[in-house]
Design a protein around this motif. Structure first.
Motif, PDB file in Angstrom:
ATOM      1  N   VAL A  99       0.922 -57.945 -35.843  1.00  0.00           N
ATOM      2  CA  VAL A  99       2.393 -58.024 -35.925  1.00  0.00           C
ATOM      3  C   VAL A  99       3.086 -56.866 -35.212  1.00  0.00           C
ATOM      4  O   VAL A  99       4.302 -56.863 -35.092  1.00  0.00           O
ATOM      5  N   ASP A 100       2.312 -55.882 -34.758  1.00  0.00           N
ATOM      6  CA  ASP A 100       2.910 -54.694 -34.143  1.00  0.00           C
ATOM      7  C   ASP A 100       3.802 -55.063 -32.962  1.00  0.00           C
ATOM      8  O   ASP A 100       3.365 -55.712 -32.026  1.00  0.00           O
ATOM      9  N   GLY A 101       5.050 -54.650 -33.048  1.00  0.00           N
ATOM     10  CA  GLY A 101       5.967 -54.871 -31.935  1.00  0.00           C
ATOM     11  C   GLY A 101       6.514 -56.276 -31.814  1.00  0.00           C
ATOM     12  O   GLY A 101       7.121 -56.623 -30.807  1.00  0.00           O
ATOM     13  N   LEU A 102       6.304 -57.111 -32.830  1.00  0.00           N
ATOM     14  CA  LEU A 102       6.875 -58.460 -32.783  1.00  0.00           C
ATOM     15  C   LEU A 102       8.356 -58.415 -33.133  1.00  0.00           C
ATOM     16  O   LEU A 102       8.804 -57.546 -33.869  1.00  0.00           O
ATOM     17  N   GLU A 103       9.086 -59.378 -32.612  1.00  0.00           N
ATOM     18  CA  GLU A 103      10.479 -59.538 -33.012  1.00  0.00           C
ATOM     19  C   GLU A 103      10.497 -60.339 -34.311  1.00  0.00           C
ATOM     20  O   GLU A 103       9.536 -61.019 -34.647  1.00  0.00           O
ATOM     21  N   GLY A 104      11.624 -60.271 -35.010  1.00  0.00           N
ATOM     22  CA  GLY A 104      11.756 -60.971 -36.285  1.00  0.00           C
ATOM     23  C   GLY A 104      11.410 -62.447 -36.202  1.00  0.00           C
ATOM     24  O   GLY A 104      10.723 -62.995 -37.061  1.00  0.00           O
ATOM     25  N   VAL A 105      11.859 -63.104 -35.136  1.00  0.00           N
ATOM     26  CA  VAL A 105      11.608 -64.544 -34.957  1.00  0.00           C
ATOM     27  C   VAL A 105      10.110 -64.814 -34.837  1.00  0.00           C
ATOM     28  O   VAL A 105       9.589 -65.767 -35.423  1.00  0.00           O
ATOM     29  N   GLU A 106       9.408 -63.942 -34.089  1.00  0.00           N
ATOM     30  CA  GLU A 106       7.959 -64.115 -33.918  1.00  0.00           C
ATOM     31  C   GLU A 106       7.232 -63.905 -35.244  1.00  0.00           C
ATOM     32  O   GLU A 106       6.243 -64.580 -35.528  1.00  0.00           O
ATOM     33  N   LEU A 107       7.734 -62.968 -36.038  1.00  0.00           N
ATOM     34  CA  LEU A 107       7.152 -62.727 -37.365  1.00  0.00           C
ATOM     35  C   LEU A 107       7.246 -63.978 -38.222  1.00  0.00           C
ATOM     36  O   LEU A 107       6.317 -64.321 -38.948  1.00  0.00           O
ATOM     37  N   GLN A 108       8.393 -64.641 -38.150  1.00  0.00           N
ATOM     38  CA  GLN A 108       8.610 -65.852 -38.954  1.00  0.00           C
ATOM     39  C   GLN A 108       7.608 -66.946 -38.574  1.00  0.00           C
ATOM     40  O   GLN A 108       7.234 -67.766 -39.390  1.00  0.00           O
ATOM     41  N   GLN A 109       7.185 -66.960 -37.309  1.00  0.00           N
ATOM     42  CA  GLN A 109       6.331 -68.045 -36.810  1.00  0.00           C
ATOM     43  C   GLN A 109       4.843 -67.742 -36.886  1.00  0.00           C
ATOM     44  O   GLN A 109       4.029 -68.601 -36.602  1.00  0.00           O
TER      45      GLN A 109
END
Length: 135
Positions: free
Chosen positions: A88-98
């Motif tokens: 998850v390092d450096g992911l944007e919020g949207v990418e975290l959700q997915q």
């Protein structure tokens, strides 16, 4: 989607393992790489509920991306947290959700070793990350 560098490193390292024993050892080593949290950060507010072991999570946003740090009192859990953080390092919020957590641990060859309680705990950690990212 491109994997963060640390996640690619994890995939390569775990792919090279020949069996569970090697993976377990590697997991412990990854756990040692976690940056320690201060006593203040190991507060009730940062504790993730839903984990059998004690787990603390802190997150900070840098521009659009998220950086998380975590700690646990259990060695194996520290390792699992380390490979989760790598993903998850450096992911944007949207990418975290997915993010598909079972798929990630499956790719690492760790899915079969995740007991239901560990799996639930890691899902609770990811859920907490998503809540922080959603603001």
């Amino acid at each position: 989607m491109n994997l963060p560098a640390a996640a690619q490193e994890a995939l390569d390292a775990f792919a090279a393992c020949l069996g569970w024993e090697q993976r377990a050892r590697l997991l412990m080593q990854w756990g040692e790489r976690l940056q320690p949290l201060s006593e203040d950060e190991r507060s009730e507010a940062n504790r993730v509920s839903g984990c059998e072991s004690q787990v603390w999570l802190v997150g900070a946003r840098s521009g659009e991306v998220w950086q998380f740090r975590a700690a646990s009192d259990a060695r194996l859990i520290r390792g699992l947290l380390a490979v989760l953080l790598a993903r998850v390092d450096g992911l944007e919020g949207v990418e975290l959700q997915q993010l598909d957590l079972p798929d990630w641990f499956n790719q690492l060859g760790l899915a079969r070793q995740l007991s239901p309680s560990r799996s639930n705990g890691l899902n609770a950690v990811l859920q907490r990350m998503r809540e922080l990212a959603a603001g």
